[in-house]
Design a protein around this motif. Structure first.
Motif, PDB file in Angstrom:
ATOM      1  N   PHE A   1       0.816  -1.213   0.000  1.00  0.00           N
ATOM      2  CA  PHE A   1       0.000   0.000   0.000  1.00  0.00           C
ATOM      3  C   PHE A   1       0.851   1.265   0.000  1.00  0.00           C
ATOM      4  O   PHE A   1       0.578   2.210  -0.725  1.00  0.00           O
ATOM      5  CB  PHE A   1      -0.912  -0.016   1.224  1.00  0.00           C
ATOM      6  CG  PHE A   1      -1.994   1.033   1.203  1.00  0.00           C
ATOM      7  CD1 PHE A   1      -3.032   0.936   0.289  1.00  0.00           C
ATOM      8  CD2 PHE A   1      -1.972   2.095   2.083  1.00  0.00           C
ATOM      9  CE1 PHE A   1      -4.034   1.897   0.262  1.00  0.00           C
ATOM     10  CE2 PHE A   1      -2.972   3.056   2.066  1.00  0.00           C
ATOM     11  CZ  PHE A   1      -4.007   2.949   1.151  1.00  0.00           C
TER      12      PHE A   1
ATOM     13  N   THR B   1       0.319   2.458  -7.618  1.00  0.00           N
ATOM     14  CA  THR B   1      -0.548   2.843  -6.513  1.00  0.00           C
ATOM     15  C   THR B   1      -1.820   2.016  -6.572  1.00  0.00           C
ATOM     16  O   THR B   1      -2.599   2.137  -7.507  1.00  0.00           O
ATOM     17  CB  THR B   1      -0.876   4.346  -6.590  1.00  0.00           C
ATOM     18  OG1 THR B   1       0.364   5.065  -6.591  1.00  0.00           O
ATOM     19  CG2 THR B   1      -1.707   4.775  -5.400  1.00  0.00           C
ATOM     20  N   LEU B   2      -1.982   1.161  -5.571  1.00  0.00           N
ATOM     21  CA  LEU B   2      -3.181   0.337  -5.501  1.00  0.00           C
ATOM     22  C   LEU B   2      -4.099   0.892  -4.429  1.00  0.00           C
ATOM     23  O   LEU B   2      -3.638   1.358  -3.400  1.00  0.00           O
ATOM     24  CB  LEU B   2      -2.815  -1.112  -5.154  1.00  0.00           C
ATOM     25  CG  LEU B   2      -1.857  -1.832  -6.103  1.00  0.00           C
ATOM     26  CD1 LEU B   2      -1.589  -3.245  -5.627  1.00  0.00           C
ATOM     27  CD2 LEU B   2      -2.418  -1.851  -7.513  1.00  0.00           C
ATOM     28  N   ASP B   3      -5.407   0.861  -4.693  1.00  0.00           N
ATOM     29  CA  ASP B   3      -6.323   1.312  -3.641  1.00  0.00           C
ATOM     30  C   ASP B   3      -6.364   0.253  -2.533  1.00  0.00           C
ATOM     31  O   ASP B   3      -5.793  -0.828  -2.681  1.00  0.00           O
ATOM     32  CB  ASP B   3      -7.719   1.582  -4.211  1.00  0.00           C
ATOM     33  CG  ASP B   3      -8.347   0.331  -4.768  1.00  0.00           C
ATOM     34  OD1 ASP B   3      -8.477  -0.636  -4.002  1.00  0.00           O
ATOM     35  OD2 ASP B   3      -8.696   0.321  -5.962  1.00  0.00           O
ATOM     36  N   ASN B   4      -7.057   0.590  -1.441  1.00  0.00           N
ATOM     37  CA  ASN B   4      -6.966  -0.292  -0.273  1.00  0.00           C
ATOM     38  C   ASN B   4      -7.577  -1.663  -0.506  1.00  0.00           C
ATOM     39  O   ASN B   4      -7.040  -2.679  -0.111  1.00  0.00           O
ATOM     40  CB  ASN B   4      -7.590   0.387   0.953  1.00  0.00           C
ATOM     41  CG  ASN B   4      -8.979   0.882   0.637  1.00  0.00           C
ATOM     42  OD1 ASN B   4      -9.441   0.780  -0.492  1.00  0.00           O
ATOM     43  ND2 ASN B   4      -9.650   1.428   1.624  1.00  0.00           N
ATOM     44  N   PHE B   5      -8.717  -1.695  -1.217  1.00  0.00           N
ATOM     45  CA  PHE B   5      -9.370  -2.980  -1.452  1.00  0.00           C
ATOM     46  C   PHE B   5      -8.474  -3.882  -2.313  1.00  0.00           C
ATOM     47  O   PHE B   5      -8.246  -5.048  -1.995  1.00  0.00           O
ATOM     48  CB  PHE B   5     -10.730  -2.762  -2.124  1.00  0.00           C
ATOM     49  CG  PHE B   5     -11.535  -4.022  -2.291  1.00  0.00           C
ATOM     50  CD1 PHE B   5     -12.271  -4.531  -1.238  1.00  0.00           C
ATOM     51  CD2 PHE B   5     -11.546  -4.698  -3.507  1.00  0.00           C
ATOM     52  CE1 PHE B   5     -13.011  -5.702  -1.385  1.00  0.00           C
ATOM     53  CE2 PHE B   5     -12.279  -5.856  -3.662  1.00  0.00           C
ATOM     54  CZ  PHE B   5     -13.019  -6.357  -2.596  1.00  0.00           C
ATOM     55  N   THR B   6      -7.954  -3.313  -3.389  1.00  0.00           N
ATOM     56  CA  THR B   6      -7.068  -4.082  -4.262  1.00  0.00           C
ATOM     57  C   THR B   6      -5.844  -4.555  -3.488  1.00  0.00           C
ATOM     58  O   THR B   6      -5.412  -5.700  -3.632  1.00  0.00           O
ATOM     59  CB  THR B   6      -6.621  -3.227  -5.457  1.00  0.00           C
ATOM     60  OG1 THR B   6      -7.777  -2.602  -6.011  1.00  0.00           O
ATOM     61  CG2 THR B   6      -5.955  -4.076  -6.528  1.00  0.00           C
TER      62      THR B   6
ATOM     63  N   VAL C   1      -6.775  -7.503  -1.389  1.00  0.00           N
ATOM     64  CA  VAL C   1      -6.971  -8.710  -2.197  1.00  0.00           C
ATOM     65  C   VAL C   1      -5.613  -9.257  -2.655  1.00  0.00           C
ATOM     66  O   VAL C   1      -5.326 -10.444  -2.513  1.00  0.00           O
ATOM     67  CB  VAL C   1      -7.877  -8.421  -3.413  1.00  0.00           C
ATOM     68  CG1 VAL C   1      -7.829  -9.583  -4.403  1.00  0.00           C
ATOM     69  CG2 VAL C   1      -9.303  -8.184  -2.954  1.00  0.00           C
TER      70      VAL C   1
ATOM     71  N   SER D   1      -7.202  -3.323   8.338  1.00  0.00           N
ATOM     72  CA  SER D   1      -7.651  -2.008   8.809  1.00  0.00           C
ATOM     73  C   SER D   1      -6.498  -1.009   8.823  1.00  0.00           C
ATOM     74  O   SER D   1      -6.713   0.187   8.778  1.00  0.00           O
ATOM     75  CB  SER D   1      -8.249  -2.135  10.200  1.00  0.00           C
ATOM     76  OG  SER D   1      -7.322  -2.744  11.073  1.00  0.00           O
ATOM     77  N   VAL D   2      -5.277  -1.527   8.824  1.00  0.00           N
ATOM     78  CA  VAL D   2      -4.131  -0.624   8.821  1.00  0.00           C
ATOM     79  C   VAL D   2      -3.980   0.047   7.457  1.00  0.00           C
ATOM     80  O   VAL D   2      -3.319   1.061   7.310  1.00  0.00           O
ATOM     81  CB  VAL D   2      -2.845  -1.398   9.223  1.00  0.00           C
ATOM     82  CG1 VAL D   2      -2.297  -2.209   8.079  1.00  0.00           C
ATOM     83  CG2 VAL D   2      -1.785  -0.432   9.745  1.00  0.00           C
TER      84      VAL D   2
ATOM     85  N   PHE E   1      -6.763   1.035   5.769  1.00  0.00           N
ATOM     86  CA  PHE E   1      -8.054   1.697   5.573  1.00  0.00           C
ATOM     87  C   PHE E   1      -9.174   0.785   5.092  1.00  0.00           C
ATOM     88  O   PHE E   1     -10.129   1.250   4.485  1.00  0.00           O
ATOM     89  CB  PHE E   1      -7.928   2.876   4.592  1.00  0.00           C
ATOM     90  CG  PHE E   1      -6.935   3.922   5.017  1.00  0.00           C
ATOM     91  CD1 PHE E   1      -7.287   4.910   5.935  1.00  0.00           C
ATOM     92  CD2 PHE E   1      -5.636   3.910   4.517  1.00  0.00           C
ATOM     93  CE1 PHE E   1      -6.383   5.869   6.322  1.00  0.00           C
ATOM     94  CE2 PHE E   1      -4.718   4.859   4.909  1.00  0.00           C
ATOM     95  CZ  PHE E   1      -5.081   5.841   5.817  1.00  0.00           C
TER      96      PHE E   1
ATOM     97  N   ILE F   1     -10.718   5.949   6.629  1.00  0.00           N
ATOM     98  CA  ILE F   1     -10.637   5.504   8.024  1.00  0.00           C
ATOM     99  C   ILE F   1      -9.811   4.224   8.117  1.00  0.00           C
ATOM    100  O   ILE F   1     -10.099   3.239   7.442  1.00  0.00           O
ATOM    101  CB  ILE F   1     -12.048   5.285   8.590  1.00  0.00           C
ATOM    102  CG1 ILE F   1     -12.806   6.613   8.533  1.00  0.00           C
ATOM    103  CG2 ILE F   1     -11.973   4.774  10.027  1.00  0.00           C
ATOM    104  CD1 ILE F   1     -14.288   6.471   8.684  1.00  0.00           C
TER     105      ILE F   1
ATOM    106  N   LYS G   1      -6.548   2.059  10.793  1.00  0.00           N
ATOM    107  CA  LYS G   1      -5.857   1.998  12.088  1.00  0.00           C
ATOM    108  C   LYS G   1      -4.856   3.143  12.215  1.00  0.00           C
ATOM    109  O   LYS G   1      -4.155   3.481  11.262  1.00  0.00           O
ATOM    110  CB  LYS G   1      -5.110   0.679  12.208  1.00  0.00           C
ATOM    111  CG  LYS G   1      -5.991  -0.472  12.633  1.00  0.00           C
ATOM    112  CD  LYS G   1      -6.125  -0.533  14.141  1.00  0.00           C
ATOM    113  CE  LYS G   1      -7.239  -1.497  14.538  1.00  0.00           C
ATOM    114  NZ  LYS G   1      -7.724  -1.242  15.884  1.00  0.00           N
TER     115      LYS G   1
END
Lengths: 516, 285
Positions: free
Chosen positions: A70, A79-84, A87, A159-160, A162, B90, B92
């Motif tokens: 990330f 640059t990958l978004d958080n969901f990608t 996964v 979660s770290v 996002f 949002i 951690k």
């Protein structure tokens, strides 16, 4: 607690966890299968690369991998978004773990299964898809169920980067109202619900891939008109074989064949021809190289030196500038050669019924029409006396029955040559007769055959020629009456005396125990 | 596949396009600010918060999709003054600053202390002093009223925080004075620390003063604040260096928000001692 159990805010988090785990699991399994196969190739470099990947990914924390993907990859323009990121991170991790689980499953499937498939002309991909993976699944599924469950729970560490999945959302609620017991209990129940669904799915898949479980088989039926054809007629019909065409021309021509395993020389220059329609029996003590020679004839193993031609052609070799070199598509060469092989331990495909075993190669390798192949397969099974067992799995049959299915399976590819590698050695004494009867009737059909056996009486009966081998060379050969009744060499005499003594007291496999 | 996932992602991040509900009325000369920073007008700032640090950022009790808190409200007010939109990401706490450094977010506004080491990687605008608060069980069973009362007790702090350092220093002082050392443990996030105190596994949780005060105020049945220490740490948003002009604009806007009393009003609203306020100051190294 109930107010949190039905809170859409939490269930949305659960959905995110499910989505990440699903994408990552699918991707990870595909990658994992590839890695497992790389590790299983003989190629040291490829297997080393796969080993390194598994070592590195398993050995570093997933949390760091996620943060790296990330936050560090943007520095090199990715640059990958958080969901990608989640996964990709979970998939890369899953690949490493599932590679080992899949590899374990594949290793649990006996090598005899792949050898049997190779003898039928099945290529590596077909063998993997049809023979190895379906059997490996039994060993693989419990491990993968664990993986899926721990992944769905493990998404919380995303979660770290996002990803607002279930655990993080529940922590946020706690951070706001401090009612951690109620919130976490509700969250726990939601996780339990999700993992229960996975456990149910795992159980369903395990039932599906349990090949030892009897499953309803569409009972194959023959039209009332069809009579049980005698085996020789059937073979003639299948192979288009004309017993009259047998001539002096050698059909199998082996010249100066040599083979070593490491430093041990197994074959030390064998010259052996087999005429069309001839039945040649190979005899000799364990380790004399008989079975090895058979495996070289259909190129289950490569020849070190010398050459073998079948029907005037090399099986899986091309003549190049510096002599013979392996052909590119070995499986196709084997299929084209149409050489049927029967093994000491039958080596039926354990997950397929008798009929499925017989029709596998005709349909998958030779592209025959399934209905026709099944009808013919059923005829073949009937002609070896197993019409009633067409729908049975191998483990339900006796050794003699399995071996007869194996013969039918070999015959189904319309072979021009049949190789028998100690076909009765693993059988109970009272089962030997039924298998020999089938081979005997096959000999009557005019089929060209190379048979390794210790059955002296049988050899005397069916062989046109008996070849006695010891320590990698042919000691003597000739008509059965000559070799078996009046052997010229002391080594032959000694062997025959021993076999004779043993065969009157014990099962024949004890003579050849060390062969495989 | 990337595109597909990206599409999906936008709904997952918990993007709360800043809700104006609950935010103060415009407390700045917007015309002057947008004239000074025209390039910023209409652009979107990606705001990194953890949503679990009351009173700075937390989810609204009535609607979990809405963010509340002192830092959140200040951020919303600031970017509104600059004519900018915000998108809240949002995650951690430990992942927020790395994301800003990597360019995955633009501003971390979540009770971040200014340190010279952090300032090597991101720009800062500070406006308040940090304080350290001591959270104990309601009724303060060990009768702790100052740091000097803590010798021999079980104290906890967030892993790698200034409070953890302070606990160790205090323990050393105790030992030097011939008193028993503190039994020190760390927690990964504040709710975990609170559970330690709640369950009696720890006597005292040393944490951010604003947080401790807020907990004691909103959850007085369970917790009390034993004491409050003003620190020399300055607090404010950490700002990416890749967003040209953002740092001075934030500083200018905050100055106006502070000057007209809005900042003080918000601090009172969220239970943070207004005497901690300090003049707005920018750091670019």
């Amino acid at each position: 607690m109930l107010e949190f159990l039905f809170l859409p805010f939490l269930w949305q988090g659960a959905l995110i966890a499910v989505e990440i785990a699903t994408f990552a699991m699918v991707l990870g399994l595909i990658l994992g299968l590839g890695l497992a196969l790389l590790r299983l190739t003989g190629n040291k470099f490829l297997s080393g690369v796969a080993w390194f990947y598994v070592w590195f990914v398993r050995g570093t924390p997933l949390l760091l991998q996620l943060v790296f993907i990330f936050d560090a990859l943007p520095a090199v323009g990715i640059t990958l978004d958080n969901f990608t990121t989640a996964v990709v991170g979970f998939a890369l991790n899953e690949a490493a773990f599932s590679a080992e689980i899949i590899r374990g499953g594949i290793l649990a499937v006996g090598r005899n299964q792949t050898i049997a498939a190779a003898s039928l002309g099945m290529g590596p991909v077909l063998t993997l898809r049809r023979i190895v993976l379906p059997q490996a699944m039994r060993a693989i599924l419990p491990g993968l169920g664990n993986q899926a469950i721990s992944m769905i729970k493990g998404t919380s560490i995303a979660s770290v980067i996002f990803v607002n999945e279930l655990t993080f959302r529940s922590e946020q609620i706690v951070g706001q109202n401090f009612r951690f017991f109620a919130v976490f209990a509700a969250t726990g129940l939601i996780y339990l619900f999700m993992t229960s669904v996975i456990a149910l799915g795992q159980a369903a898949l395990e039932r599906r891939f349990d090949h030892l479980r009897e499953r309803p088989v569409a009972e194959p039926s023959l039209s009332a008109a069809s009579e049980r054809a005698p085996l020789p007629d059937l073979v003639a019909e299948i192979t288009g074989w004309d017993a009259q065409a047998a001539g002096a021309e050698p059909f199998v021509a082996g010249h100066n064949v040599q083979k070593s395993y490491g430093k041990r020389e197994v074959l030390r220059g064998i010259d052996l021809d087999v005429r069309r329609g001839e039945v040649v029996v190979l005899m000799g003590p364990s380790g004399s190289g008989k079975s090895t020679f058979l495996r070289l004839v259909n190129h289950l193993e490569p020849v070190d030196w010398g050459e073998i031609r079948v029907g005037g052609r090399y099986v899986g070799y091309e003549r190049g500038a510096g002599g013979l070199r392996p052909a590119r598509n070995l499986a196709k060469a084997r299929a084209d050669a149409r050489i049927g092989m029967v093994f000491q331990h039958f080596d039926l495909f354990n997950h397929l019924t008798a009929l499925e075993n017989v029709v596998e190669a005709p349909i998958r390798v030779y592209g025959e029409d399934a209905t026709r192949a099944r009808a013919r397969g059923l005829h073949l099974l009937q002609s070896v006396g197993l019409g009633e067992h067409a729908g049975h799995l191998p483990h339900r049959m006796s050794g003699g029955q399995q071996q007869r299915v194996a013969i039918a399976r070999a015959l189904a590819i319309a072979p021009r040559l049949m190789l028998f590698d100690e076909p009765t050695s693993a059988l109970d004494p009272e089962r030997v007769g039924e298998v020999l009867a089938v081979i005997r009737s096959l000999a009557a059909s005019g089929m060209t055959m190379l048979i390794v056996t210790h059955e002296v009486r049988f050899a005397r009966e069916v062989a046109d020629r008996v070849v006695f081998m010891d320590e990698g060379v042919i000691v003597e050969q000739g008509f059965p009456a000559e070799v078996l009744e009046q052997p010229k060499h002391e080594r032959t005499r000694r062997f025959l005396r021993m076999v004779d003594a043993k065969q009157s007291h014990v099962a024949p496999e004890e003579i050849s125990h060390a062969h495989r | 596949m990337h595109a597909l996932l990206s599409l999906r992602a936008s709904s997952l991040v918990g993007i709360a396009v800043a809700a104006l509900w609950g935010a103060p009325t415009l407390a700045c000369d917007r015309a002057a600010l947008t004239a000074k920073y025209p390039a910023l007008v209409g652009r979107t700032v990606r705001l990194a918060q953890d949503g679990e640090s009351p009173p700075y950022t937390f989810r609204d009790a009535g609607n979990f999709e809405t963010m509340r808190g002192l830092d959140n409200d200040l951020a919303v007010a600031t970017f509104k003054c600059l004519g900018m939109k915000t998108e809240t990401k949002i995650g951690k706490w430990s992942g927020l600053l790395p994301a800003v450094i990597a360019g995955q977010a633009d501003v971390m506004w979540n009770n971040l202390y200014y340190t010279p080491i952090r300032a090597q990687q991101v720009d800062f605008v500070t406006y308040v002093f940090a304080s350290t608060g001591a959270l104990v069980k309601a009724g303060n069973p060990k009768k702790i009223t100052a740091l000097t009362d803590t010798c021999g007790i079980k104290g906890v702090a967030g892993l790698g925080t200034v409070e953890e350092v302070l606990l160790h220093k205090t323990s050393d002082t105790c030992v030097a004075a011939g008193k028993p050392a503190l039994e020190i443990a760390t927690y990964p996030d504040k709710p975990s620390g609170m559970r330690l105190v709640q369950a009696g596994r720890a006597d005292l949780m040393l944490t951010d003063g604003g947080f401790a005060g807020n907990v004691a105020k909103t959850n007085g049945a369970e917790f009390a604040q034993a004491f409050l220490i003003k620190t020399n740490y300055k607090v404010g948003p950490g700002i990416t260096r890749t967003f040209a002009g953002l740092q001075p604009a934030i500083a200018d806007a905050l100055q106006q928000i502070q000057a007209d009393g809005t900042m003080k009003e918000l601090m009172v609203k969220y239970g943070v001692d207004p005497s901690l306020m300090l003049p707005v100051e920018g750091f670019t190294q």
